[in-house]
Write an enzyme that holds these catalytic residues in place. Sequence first.
Site, mmCIF file in Angstrom:
data_model
loop_
_atom_site.group_PDB
_atom_site.id
_atom_site.type_symbol
_atom_site.label_atom_id
_atom_site.label_comp_id
_atom_site.label_asym_id
_atom_site.label_seq_id
_atom_site.Cartn_x
_atom_site.Cartn_y
_atom_site.Cartn_z
ATOM 1 N N GLU A 38 -13.611 -5.642 4.918
ATOM 2 C CA GLU A 38 -12.529 -6.072 4.046
ATOM 3 C C GLU A 38 -12.705 -7.512 3.584
ATOM 4 O OE1 GLU A 38 -8.738 -5.481 5.893
ATOM 5 O OE2 GLU A 38 -9.479 -3.867 7.157
ATOM 6 N N ARG A 79 0.808 -1.224 0.000
ATOM 7 C CA ARG A 79 0.000 0.000 0.000
ATOM 8 C C ARG A 79 0.839 1.271 0.000
ATOM 9 N NH1 ARG A 79 -2.239 1.785 5.665
ATOM 10 N NH2 ARG A 79 -0.359 1.665 6.924
ATOM 11 N N HIS A 93 -8.376 -3.272 2.045
ATOM 12 C CA HIS A 93 -8.748 -2.446 3.204
ATOM 13 C C HIS A 93 -9.752 -1.397 2.741
ATOM 14 C CE1 HIS A 93 -8.305 -1.130 7.237
ATOM 15 N NE2 HIS A 93 -7.581 -0.046 6.989
ATOM 16 N N ASP A 104 -13.434 -4.728 15.907
ATOM 17 C CA ASP A 104 -12.273 -5.163 15.124
ATOM 18 C C ASP A 104 -12.290 -6.689 15.108
ATOM 19 O OD1 ASP A 104 -9.920 -5.504 13.793
ATOM 20 O OD2 ASP A 104 -8.677 -4.349 15.184
#
Length: 261
Positions: free
Chosen positions: A218, A36, A114, A159
């Site tokens: 994701e 990324r 992501h 999460d």
Amino acid sequence: MGKNCFFLVARPLLSIQSQFVEFANHGSLEKHGFARSRVWSIDPDPPPFSANSSSQACVDLILKHSEEEVKIWPHRYEFRLRITLGPGGDLMLTSRIRNTNTDGKSFAFTFAYHTYFAVSDISEVRVEGLETLDYLDNLKDKERFTEQGDAITFESEVDKVYLSTPTKIAILDHERKRTFVLRKDGLPDAVVWNPWDKKAKAMADFGDDEYKHMLCVEAACVEKPIILKPGEEWRGRQEISAVPSSYCSGQLDPKKVFQSD
């Protein structure tokens, strides 16, 4: 929000980073992998486009190992990413990662797109398709649980890594009467993340109140790393479309979305 995003499309709706090598323990590698934050090139020799590509806009990007990367991750690879935008605004990302080692060594990696979705109010959002599934809770030292609700809703920090997920997931934004449909292939897991207020305030590149207007869902491969021998290639694909309806409007039944081809 997400200032290091590798790829950005329709900024009011979503932003996407490609995470490779990701999640697994790779020593000195940065948290979300190095893909990324690297400079990609236009692929000079892309594979053939599909027969129906005349109505689509496509670009092929390529990323290869550098000598600097080999110092922290001792493997050689080739990462090709095809970005396709359909006439109705559907976005498809197709990733191909090949092991180009010449020393006969295999390598393992995990992967995630992501994807940040822009939502009107996180408290008015539901995620359908992950109910009854097992997940790893990153807020509880990756302890394994089973989802109990009939959908995922948000009242605090989340999460989680959902395991063995279906090929289709829906993110329903009630206030905007809009549903994002995420289709995936080669990516068995799904990560759901929202930092909520305290963590948002502690993040340097995240506005204090931005958590209210975003959700990260994701397509990923996390639980079981992908292993490639020299010369082998892995493919993963994610497609995102937006439907101008919501669960409450009655114009779209999420359960039918998951069952359709």
